[in-house]
Motif scaffolding. Structure first.
Motif, short mmCIF file in Angstrom:
data_model
loop_
_atom_site.label_atom_id
_atom_site.label_comp_id
_atom_site.label_asym_id
_atom_site.label_seq_id
_atom_site.Cartn_x
_atom_site.Cartn_y
_atom_site.Cartn_z
N GLN A 28 0.95 -1.40 0.13
CA GLN A 28 0.50 -0.17 0.04
C GLN A 28 0.57 1.25 0.26
O GLN A 28 0.42 2.29 -1.07
CB GLN A 28 -0.78 -0.31 1.60
CG GLN A 28 -2.03 1.38 1.00
CD GLN A 28 -3.18 0.58 2.13
OE1 GLN A 28 -3.42 -0.60 2.53
NE2 GLN A 28 -3.98 2.08 2.28
N ASN A 29 2.00 0.47 0.67
CA ASN A 29 2.85 2.84 0.43
C ASN A 29 3.92 1.83 -0.34
O ASN A 29 4.81 0.97 -0.16
CB ASN A 29 3.45 2.74 2.22
CG ASN A 29 1.87 3.29 2.92
OD1 ASN A 29 1.23 4.03 2.47
ND2 ASN A 29 1.90 2.54 3.78
N TYR A 30 5.13 3.31 -0.41
CA TYR A 30 5.94 2.88 -0.41
C TYR A 30 7.21 4.53 -0.49
O TYR A 30 6.42 5.63 -0.05
CB TYR A 30 6.42 2.66 -2.13
CG TYR A 30 6.13 3.64 -3.11
CD1 TYR A 30 6.72 4.69 -3.71
CD2 TYR A 30 4.55 3.80 -3.41
CE1 TYR A 30 6.11 5.50 -4.64
CE2 TYR A 30 3.89 4.93 -4.04
CZ TYR A 30 5.05 5.68 -5.41
OH TYR A 30 3.84 6.72 -5.71
N THR A 31 8.58 3.58 -0.04
CA THR A 31 9.49 5.58 0.27
C THR A 31 10.11 5.92 -0.86
O THR A 31 11.05 4.84 -1.56
CB THR A 31 9.68 4.60 1.20
OG1 THR A 31 9.53 3.82 2.29
CG2 THR A 31 10.72 6.51 2.04
N ILE A 32 10.01 7.02 -1.11
CA ILE A 32 11.57 7.74 -1.94
C ILE A 32 11.89 8.54 -1.09
O ILE A 32 12.49 9.17 0.28
CB ILE A 32 10.62 9.05 -2.86
CG1 ILE A 32 9.60 7.91 -3.39
CG2 ILE A 32 11.97 9.50 -3.62
CD1 ILE A 32 8.69 8.75 -4.42
N GLU A 33 13.29 8.26 -1.28
CA GLU A 33 14.46 8.07 -0.69
C GLU A 33 15.74 9.49 -1.65
O GLU A 33 16.05 8.44 -2.43
CB GLU A 33 15.65 7.65 0.25
CG GLU A 33 14.63 7.23 1.44
CD GLU A 33 15.46 5.67 2.55
OE1 GLU A 33 16.90 5.99 2.54
OE2 GLU A 33 14.92 4.79 3.03
N MET A 34 15.93 10.54 -0.90
CA MET A 34 16.85 10.92 -2.01
C MET A 34 18.08 12.18 -0.74
O MET A 34 16.91 13.58 0.29
CB MET A 34 16.70 12.19 -2.84
CG MET A 34 14.93 11.73 -3.40
SD MET A 34 13.99 13.06 -4.47
CE MET A 34 14.84 13.13 -5.90
N GLY A 35 18.70 11.48 -0.91
CA GLY A 35 19.52 11.93 0.53
C GLY A 35 19.37 11.67 1.56
O GLY A 35 19.02 10.62 1.91
N ASP A 36 18.96 13.09 1.94
CA ASP A 36 18.83 13.10 3.48
C ASP A 36 17.45 13.47 3.35
O ASP A 36 16.58 13.26 4.89
CB ASP A 36 18.95 14.23 4.56
CG ASP A 36 20.90 13.88 4.32
OD1 ASP A 36 21.30 13.23 4.34
OD2 ASP A 36 21.04 15.31 5.00
N SER A 37 16.02 13.71 2.58
CA SER A 37 15.35 13.48 2.78
C SER A 37 14.21 12.10 2.47
O SER A 37 14.96 11.11 1.26
CB SER A 37 14.25 14.58 2.05
OG SER A 37 13.72 14.20 0.95
N ARG A 38 13.23 11.49 3.27
CA ARG A 38 13.04 10.50 2.94
C ARG A 38 10.91 10.97 3.41
O ARG A 38 10.62 11.65 3.74
CB ARG A 38 13.10 9.81 4.17
CG ARG A 38 12.42 8.39 4.18
CD ARG A 38 12.72 6.99 5.08
NE ARG A 38 12.24 5.93 5.04
CZ ARG A 38 12.04 5.62 6.15
NH1 ARG A 38 12.37 5.56 7.33
NH2 ARG A 38 11.72 3.49 5.76
N ARG A 39 10.22 10.26 1.97
CA ARG A 39 9.10 10.88 1.67
C ARG A 39 8.51 9.31 1.53
O ARG A 39 8.67 8.47 0.43
CB ARG A 39 8.81 11.34 0.62
CG ARG A 39 7.18 11.92 -0.03
CD ARG A 39 7.40 13.06 -0.32
NE ARG A 39 6.37 13.04 -0.79
CZ ARG A 39 5.52 14.68 -1.92
NH1 ARG A 39 6.55 15.15 -2.87
NH2 ARG A 39 4.52 14.39 -1.96
N VAL A 40 7.29 9.00 2.10
CA VAL A 40 6.56 8.04 2.12
C VAL A 40 5.23 8.23 1.46
O VAL A 40 4.85 8.67 1.79
CB VAL A 40 5.92 7.38 3.61
CG1 VAL A 40 5.14 6.54 3.62
CG2 VAL A 40 7.64 6.86 4.49
N LEU A 41 4.78 7.49 0.28
CA LEU A 41 3.46 7.53 -0.43
C LEU A 41 3.03 6.83 -0.51
O LEU A 41 2.83 5.10 -0.11
CB LEU A 41 3.85 7.94 -2.00
CG LEU A 41 5.07 9.57 -1.97
CD1 LEU A 41 4.91 9.69 -3.47
CD2 LEU A 41 4.46 10.50 -1.96
N THR A 42 1.45 6.64 -0.44
CA THR A 42 1.14 5.97 -0.79
C THR A 42 0.35 5.50 -2.08
O THR A 42 -0.75 6.31 -2.31
CB THR A 42 -1.09 5.74 0.36
OG1 THR A 42 -0.27 6.38 2.07
CG2 THR A 42 -1.68 4.89 0.59
#
Length: 78
Positions: A28-42
């Motif tokens: 249901q969710n996935y995570t995008i990591e770019m450098g120090d930033s992390r974002r979880v999308l549904t």
């Protein structure tokens, strides 16, 4: 209110079934990591998708029943 055909209702039901499968297979969710930033999308709300499946399943059944009633042959005997 727009009239929904059986073909449209069946297509919508299949769309919801495909969405449920995608969530069950890929999560249901996935995570995008770019450098120090992390974002979880549904991807989607599984509970909402299952409500959609219930709605469209009922709509398809209703339209099939309606079509069966209108296509009956009636005989009038004097």
């Amino acid at each position: 209110m727009a009239v929904i055909s059986l073909a449209v209702a069946e297509a919508r039901l299949q769309t919801y079934i495909d969405a449920e499968e995608a969530i069950l297979v890929r999560g249901q969710n996935y995570t995008i990591e770019m450098g120090d930033s992390r974002r979880v999308l549904t991807r989607g709300d599984l509970a909402e998708i299952r409500r959609g499946i219930d709605y469209w399943t009922n709509k398809v059944a209703q339209l099939k029943r309606s079509a069966a009633r209108t296509s009956r042959t009636r005989y009038i005997v004097n």
